[in-house]
Enzyme design. Structure first.
Site, short mmCIF file in Angstrom:
data_model
loop_
_atom_site.label_atom_id
_atom_site.label_comp_id
_atom_site.label_asym_id
_atom_site.label_seq_id
_atom_site.Cartn_x
_atom_site.Cartn_y
_atom_site.Cartn_z
N LYS A 1 1.37 4.07 -3.00
CA LYS A 1 1.01 5.53 -3.17
C LYS A 1 2.16 6.53 -3.24
O LYS A 1 1.91 7.80 -3.83
CB LYS A 1 0.35 5.98 -1.65
CG LYS A 1 -0.90 5.14 -1.40
CD LYS A 1 -2.00 5.88 -2.39
CE LYS A 1 -3.64 5.00 -2.07
NZ LYS A 1 -4.52 5.55 -3.01
N TYR B 1 0.78 -1.15 -0.04
CA TYR B 1 -0.08 0.23 0.02
C TYR B 1 0.94 1.28 0.09
O TYR B 1 0.82 2.20 -0.77
CB TYR B 1 -1.06 0.00 1.26
CG TYR B 1 -1.69 1.15 1.47
CD1 TYR B 1 -3.08 1.27 0.60
CD2 TYR B 1 -1.60 2.31 2.01
CE1 TYR B 1 -3.95 2.48 0.48
CE2 TYR B 1 -2.22 3.44 2.02
CZ TYR B 1 -3.49 3.20 1.32
OH TYR B 1 -4.32 4.69 1.30
P1 NAP Z 1 -13.29 3.06 1.06
O1 NAP Z 1 -14.52 3.62 1.42
O2 NAP Z 1 -12.86 1.66 1.04
O3 NAP Z 1 -13.82 3.48 -0.62
C1 NAP Z 1 -12.78 2.64 -1.67
C2 NAP Z 1 -13.85 2.98 -3.13
O4 NAP Z 1 -12.70 2.57 -4.09
C3 NAP Z 1 -14.83 2.28 -3.02
O5 NAP Z 1 -15.83 2.95 -3.78
C4 NAP Z 1 -14.58 1.13 -3.89
O6 NAP Z 1 -15.23 0.38 -4.46
C5 NAP Z 1 -13.54 1.61 -4.89
N1 NAP Z 1 -12.72 0.62 -5.54
C6 NAP Z 1 -11.94 -0.19 -5.10
N2 NAP Z 1 -11.51 -0.86 -6.22
C7 NAP Z 1 -11.79 -0.43 -7.16
C8 NAP Z 1 -11.82 -0.83 -8.67
N3 NAP Z 1 -11.12 -1.82 -9.12
N4 NAP Z 1 -12.58 -0.06 -9.70
C9 NAP Z 1 -13.54 0.94 -9.33
N5 NAP Z 1 -13.68 1.38 -7.79
C10 NAP Z 1 -12.82 0.58 -6.85
O7 NAP Z 1 -11.97 3.85 1.23
P2 NAP Z 1 -11.78 5.42 1.16
O8 NAP Z 1 -10.87 5.54 2.38
O9 NAP Z 1 -12.75 6.24 1.01
O10 NAP Z 1 -10.58 5.24 -0.06
C11 NAP Z 1 -10.57 6.28 -0.99
C12 NAP Z 1 -9.31 6.95 -1.51
O11 NAP Z 1 -8.75 7.58 -0.47
C13 NAP Z 1 -8.27 5.49 -1.58
O12 NAP Z 1 -7.32 5.72 -2.83
C14 NAP Z 1 -7.46 5.47 -0.37
O13 NAP Z 1 -6.12 4.72 -0.38
C15 NAP Z 1 -7.33 6.79 0.02
N6 NAP Z 1 -6.74 7.29 1.32
C16 NAP Z 1 -7.79 6.74 2.35
C17 NAP Z 1 -7.15 7.37 3.86
C18 NAP Z 1 -8.12 6.79 4.79
O14 NAP Z 1 -7.47 6.99 6.19
N7 NAP Z 1 -9.20 6.32 4.71
C19 NAP Z 1 -6.24 7.77 3.69
C20 NAP Z 1 -5.38 8.07 2.72
C21 NAP Z 1 -5.72 7.94 1.44
P3 NAP Z 1 -16.13 -0.91 -3.73
O15 NAP Z 1 -17.34 -0.39 -2.87
O16 NAP Z 1 -16.95 -1.70 -4.99
O17 NAP Z 1 -15.31 -1.76 -3.05
#
Ligand code: NAP
Length: 231
Positions: free
Chosen positions: A160, A156
């Site tokens: 990033k 991961y």
């Molecule tokens: P999340 O609630 O798990 O949402 C992730 C989203 O990505 C979901 O809609 C998921 O769809 C979708 N996804 C995953 N694989 C996919 C694919 N192959 N094609 C299309 N959609 C796909 O997580 P989140 O925290 O909101 O994450 C959003 C972004 O923020 C990510 O890039 C993550 O790495 C980044 N981020 C998050 C954090 C944190 O602390 N949460 C911190 C830094 C960065 P499904 O519902 O179908 O699985």
């Protein structure tokens, strides 16, 4: 009219970003890989649903064709979809594990960007926001005062880091498009079983802010809520 595509918009940070950009007057295409989850989210948001699995070239191409036919161009692309990866101790992560995490977090963002570049190039003051992470920052993950220091994830974290460099390379190659990477901070979503201390409203702030930059705004940068972030 500002036309915006957000990948992974059916929940979490992508959903909140969609909500806020719709509030700001954008026509949002809410991308999701699952039709039911995507349609339900789009209906709640007042967005257009577009099916897009960022690991699947045909799906990405079909999504670009759908948006081209409906909207003709794209002004804002938010590469938000991402996965947490395999969650194994560093020494146990395999090459295949790396490939699987990169397939979404790095190759997926490239696949989507490449497919939508022609639409972005005909957009007005086009913008791309790549949702990276503080865990991709070499500086933050080596600073004992930061929470990122405590998180060991070969796949991961490095995915990033790669996404930040991908952003920088696109920014240099396409000076007419604002390309920036952002770190939302540790945010409570399904990605981390809601362990993050930040709300999605707080996490989405920097995504929304960078989605709204104009033609004079920064490009090729990496930003968190405090401003430029260390790489
Ligand atoms: P999340 O609630 O798990 O949402 C992730 C989203 O990505 C979901 O809609 C998921 O769809 C979708 N996804 C995953 N694989 C996919 C694919 N192959 N094609 C299309 N959609 C796909 O997580 P989140 O925290 O909101 O994450 C959003 C972004 O923020 C990510 O890039 C993550 O790495 C980044 N981020 C998050 C954090 C944190 O602390 N949460 C911190 C830094 C960065 P499904 O519902 O179908 O699985």
């Amino acid at each position: 009219m500002t036309t915006t595509l957000i990948t992974g918009a059916n929940k979490g940070l992508g959903f909140e970003t969609a909500r806020r950009l719709i509030q700001a007057g954008h026509t949002v295409y809410a991308g999701a890989r699952d039709t039911r989850r995507g349609e339900e989210a789009a209906a709640r948001l007042g967005a257009r649903f577009v099916r897009i699995d960022i690991t699947d070239e045909d799906s990405v191409r079909a999504a670009a064709e759908f948006v081209r036919k409906e909207a003709g161009s794209l002004d804002v692309l938010v590469n938000n979809a991402g996965i947490s990866g395999v969650r194994k101790p560093v020494g146990e992560v395999t090459g295949e594990d790396m490939r699987s995490t990169y397939e979404t977090n790095v190759f997926g963002a490239v696949r989507v960007t490449r497919a939508f570049l022609p639409l972005l190039e005909s957009g007005k003051a086009p913008v791309v926001v790549n949702v990276a992470s503080g865990l991709g920052s070499i500086a933050a993950t080596n600073d004992p005062s930061r929470v990122e220091f405590t998180v060991a994830a070969l796949d991961y974290n490095s995915s990033k880091t790669a996404l930040v460099m991908v952003t920088s390379q696109y920014a240099k190659a396409y000076p007419g498009i604002r390309f920036n990477a952002v770190d939302p901070g540790y945010t409570a979503t399904d990605l981390n079983a809601h362990s993050g201390p930040r709300s999605v409203e707080e996490g989405a702030d920097i995504i929304v802010r960078m989605a709204l930059v104009d033609a004079d705004g920064p490009t090729g940068g990496f930003f968190d809520e405090a401003g430029p972030a260390a790489w």
